[in-house]
Scaffold this motif. Structure first.
Motif, PDB file in Angstrom:
ATOM      1  N   LEU A   1       0.765  -1.312   0.081  1.00 23.65           N
ATOM      2  CA  LEU A   1      -0.091   0.089  -0.004  1.00 23.65           C
ATOM      3  C   LEU A   1       0.909   1.208   0.122  1.00 23.65           C
ATOM      4  O   LEU A   1       0.500   2.389  -0.609  1.00 23.65           O
ATOM      5  CB  LEU A   1      -0.920   0.099   1.125  1.00 23.65           C
ATOM      6  N   GLY A   2       1.982   1.308   0.747  1.00 27.37           N
ATOM      7  CA  GLY A   2       2.832   2.292   0.590  1.00 27.37           C
ATOM      8  C   GLY A   2       3.741   2.488  -0.481  1.00 27.37           C
ATOM      9  O   GLY A   2       4.160   3.910  -0.695  1.00 27.37           O
ATOM     10  N   ALA A   3       3.990   1.733  -1.438  1.00 26.19           N
ATOM     11  CA  ALA A   3       4.726   1.907  -2.479  1.00 26.19           C
ATOM     12  C   ALA A   3       3.887   2.960  -3.478  1.00 26.19           C
ATOM     13  O   ALA A   3       2.676   3.109  -3.331  1.00 26.19           O
ATOM     14  CB  ALA A   3       4.703   0.663  -3.552  1.00 26.19           C
ATOM     15  N   THR A   4       4.802   3.512  -4.261  1.00 28.16           N
ATOM     16  CA  THR A   4       4.385   4.732  -5.184  1.00 28.16           C
ATOM     17  C   THR A   4       3.199   4.072  -6.166  1.00 28.16           C
ATOM     18  O   THR A   4       3.110   3.044  -6.569  1.00 28.16           O
ATOM     19  CB  THR A   4       5.378   5.315  -6.162  1.00 28.16           C
ATOM     20  N   LYS A   5       2.050   5.022  -6.115  1.00 28.90           N
ATOM     21  CA  LYS A   5       0.891   4.582  -7.157  1.00 28.90           C
ATOM     22  C   LYS A   5       0.670   5.644  -8.283  1.00 28.90           C
ATOM     23  O   LYS A   5       0.649   6.595  -7.815  1.00 28.90           O
ATOM     24  CB  LYS A   5      -0.465   4.348  -6.043  1.00 28.90           C
ATOM     25  N   SER A   6       0.787   5.094  -9.339  1.00 25.83           N
ATOM     26  CA  SER A   6       0.494   6.076 -10.581  1.00 25.83           C
ATOM     27  C   SER A   6      -0.674   6.559 -10.705  1.00 25.83           C
ATOM     28  O   SER A   6      -1.665   6.049  -9.828  1.00 25.83           O
ATOM     29  CB  SER A   6       1.441   5.532 -11.781  1.00 25.83           C
ATOM     30  N   ALA A   7      -1.052   7.105 -11.732  1.00 21.89           N
ATOM     31  CA  ALA A   7      -2.305   7.579 -12.207  1.00 21.89           C
ATOM     32  C   ALA A   7      -3.429   6.503 -12.511  1.00 21.89           C
ATOM     33  O   ALA A   7      -4.561   6.695 -12.407  1.00 21.89           O
ATOM     34  CB  ALA A   7      -2.356   8.637 -13.278  1.00 21.89           C
TER      35      ALA A   7
ATOM     36  N   ASP B   1       5.660   7.765  -2.666  1.00 16.18           N
ATOM     37  CA  ASP B   1       6.210   6.713  -1.894  1.00 16.18           C
ATOM     38  C   ASP B   1       5.835   6.860  -0.224  1.00 16.18           C
ATOM     39  O   ASP B   1       6.286   7.863   0.067  1.00 16.18           O
ATOM     40  CB  ASP B   1       7.741   6.498  -2.106  1.00 16.18           C
ATOM     41  N   TRP B   2       4.809   6.369   0.154  1.00 18.88           N
ATOM     42  CA  TRP B   2       4.547   6.606   1.590  1.00 18.88           C
ATOM     43  C   TRP B   2       4.841   5.308   2.438  1.00 18.88           C
ATOM     44  O   TRP B   2       4.213   5.164   3.491  1.00 18.88           O
ATOM     45  CB  TRP B   2       2.977   6.769   1.799  1.00 18.88           C
ATOM     46  N   ARG B   3       5.856   4.661   2.024  1.00 16.28           N
ATOM     47  CA  ARG B   3       6.065   3.311   2.700  1.00 16.28           C
ATOM     48  C   ARG B   3       6.900   3.728   4.278  1.00 16.28           C
ATOM     49  O   ARG B   3       6.455   2.901   5.121  1.00 16.28           O
ATOM     50  CB  ARG B   3       7.108   2.525   1.991  1.00 16.28           C
ATOM     51  N   VAL B   4       7.366   4.884   4.430  1.00 18.89           N
ATOM     52  CA  VAL B   4       7.804   5.036   5.725  1.00 18.89           C
ATOM     53  C   VAL B   4       6.957   5.464   6.554  1.00 18.89           C
ATOM     54  O   VAL B   4       6.934   5.077   7.744  1.00 18.89           O
ATOM     55  CB  VAL B   4       8.690   6.388   5.549  1.00 18.89           C
ATOM     56  N   TRP B   5       5.609   5.962   6.144  1.00 16.89           N
ATOM     57  CA  TRP B   5       4.425   6.220   7.136  1.00 16.89           C
ATOM     58  C   TRP B   5       3.787   4.845   7.518  1.00 16.89           C
ATOM     59  O   TRP B   5       3.570   4.579   8.780  1.00 16.89           O
ATOM     60  CB  TRP B   5       3.442   7.103   6.584  1.00 16.89           C
ATOM     61  N   TYR B   6       3.633   3.868   6.704  1.00 20.72           N
ATOM     62  CA  TYR B   6       3.157   2.647   6.815  1.00 20.72           C
ATOM     63  C   TYR B   6       4.206   1.886   7.819  1.00 20.72           C
ATOM     64  O   TYR B   6       3.727   1.070   8.684  1.00 20.72           O
ATOM     65  CB  TYR B   6       2.849   1.806   5.753  1.00 20.72           C
ATOM     66  N   PHE B   7       5.440   1.928   7.540  1.00 17.01           N
ATOM     67  CA  PHE B   7       6.402   1.118   8.441  1.00 17.01           C
ATOM     68  C   PHE B   7       6.479   1.801   9.909  1.00 17.01           C
ATOM     69  O   PHE B   7       6.618   1.158  10.695  1.00 17.01           O
ATOM     70  CB  PHE B   7       7.739   0.927   7.914  1.00 17.01           C
ATOM     71  N   LEU B   8       6.207   3.034   9.716  1.00 19.16           N
ATOM     72  CA  LEU B   8       6.220   3.771  11.247  1.00 19.16           C
ATOM     73  C   LEU B   8       5.032   3.281  12.190  1.00 19.16           C
ATOM     74  O   LEU B   8       4.793   2.973  13.254  1.00 19.16           O
ATOM     75  CB  LEU B   8       5.955   5.401  11.040  1.00 19.16           C
ATOM     76  N   VAL B   9       3.870   2.898  11.166  1.00 21.78           N
ATOM     77  CA  VAL B   9       2.699   2.338  12.061  1.00 21.78           C
ATOM     78  C   VAL B   9       2.834   0.837  12.550  1.00 21.78           C
ATOM     79  O   VAL B   9       2.701   0.557  13.498  1.00 21.78           O
ATOM     80  CB  VAL B   9       1.554   2.333  10.997  1.00 21.78           C
TER      81      VAL B   9
END
Length: 293
Positions: A231-237, A245-253
């Motif tokens: 879910l955190g990986a980059t998602k294109s249009a 890339d939001w993986r850092v936020w998911y891994f902080l969870v």
């Protein structure tokens, strides 16, 4: 999930985030937390039971039982955990399907082993291809529990065996002098007193079990680490909810989840250790006695 989320492209701001966090994949991400908790809740008592049986077998007077107990702990502790995580589910799955194949398809004349393929009749498959997905998930989860229990049961057996050996011999001899049988000594004196010595090792083992749950992906179970990375990986249009890339936020969870689990576990083990140390001839028990004096 909500009617307002039917067209993600028309959303913005808080509405976008609410719909994003309640999408179908996020529901599976939240569900994976329950899967991890269920794995811990089921594996811990099963592994403790295997460890208890292994420890008693290692202390048995009968040589064959003693060989089995010591062989189990030595084999599992001497082989990398990942080998057992990969071997146990495959061996158990193929063994059960082979037994069902012999029972349900006795007229089958083709070899089961064909190169790298393991082929059994359709009726012998576990679960059946026509079974609902829930049964496939339960079956995979069960194999995961067995794999974790076999590995951590061996470590628990070693901890419990050492704890049994730490119980003062004088107490056992006193019980024998009062006419107790060996079984009574084990049940009434040895087992109740050995928990005070076993708890530090079991608490460490529990922490290791918590940290080992990400290995679920090796067994085909989609765990929280898989979904955080997905879910955190980059998602294109081309996706409904494109984002960087939001993986850092998911891994902080995940970091908060695991730290919360270990912190809660440490508090619980400190409470249990204090209860078990009362009246015991251990360093903790002596410290409690001196504090009351």
């Amino acid at each position: 999930m909500f009617d307002t989320c039917a067209d993600p492209a028309a959303l913005e701001g808080l509405s976008w985030f609410l719909c994003y966090l309640t999408s179908g994949k996020h529901m599976m991400f939240y569900w994976s937390f329950l899967i991890v908790l269920a794995l811990l809740a089921v594996t811990a008592p099963v592994a403790l039971g295997l460890g208890f049986a292994g420890a008693l077998a290692a202390r048995a007077r009968a040589a064959p039982l003693r060989w089995v107990g010591k062989g189990y702990t030595a084999m599992v502790r001497g082989v990398p955990d990942i080998v057992f995580f990969l071997f146990v589910p495959v061996a158990l799955d193929q063994g059960l399907e082979w037994l069902r194949h012999k029972w349900k398809c006795p007229d089958w004349d083709a070899p089961i082993r064909q190169g790298n393929d393991f082929l059994v009749c359709a009726q012998a498959k576990l679960p059946l291809s026509s079974s609902p997905q829930i049964w496939h998930d339960i079956y995979g989860f069960t194999l995961a529990v067995v794999a974790f229990a076999v590995v951590f049961g061996a470590f628990a057996a070693n901890v419990l065996h050492g704890a049994m050996a730490a119980v003062p011999r004088a107490q056992l001899e006193t019980a024998e002098a009062y006419g107790m049988t060996p079984r009574q000594v084990t049940r009434r004196i040895l087992i109740p007193q050995m928990w005070a010595y076993a708890l530090p090792g079991l608490s460490n083992l529990w922490m290791i079990l918590i940290k080992a749950t990400p290995l679920l992906f090796l067994l085909g179970v989609t765990d929280i680490v898989y979904w955080a990375r997905e879910l955190g990986a980059t998602k294109s249009a081309i996706y409904d909810y494109p984002h960087p890339d939001w993986r850092v936020w998911y891994f902080l969870v995940l970091l908060a989840f695991y730290l919360g689990m270990t912190s809660l576990s440490e508090r619980l083990f400190r409470h249990v250790s204090a209860r078990l140390a009362r009246g015991q001839a251990t360093m903790a028990g002596e410290a409690m006695r001196k504090a009351r004096a």
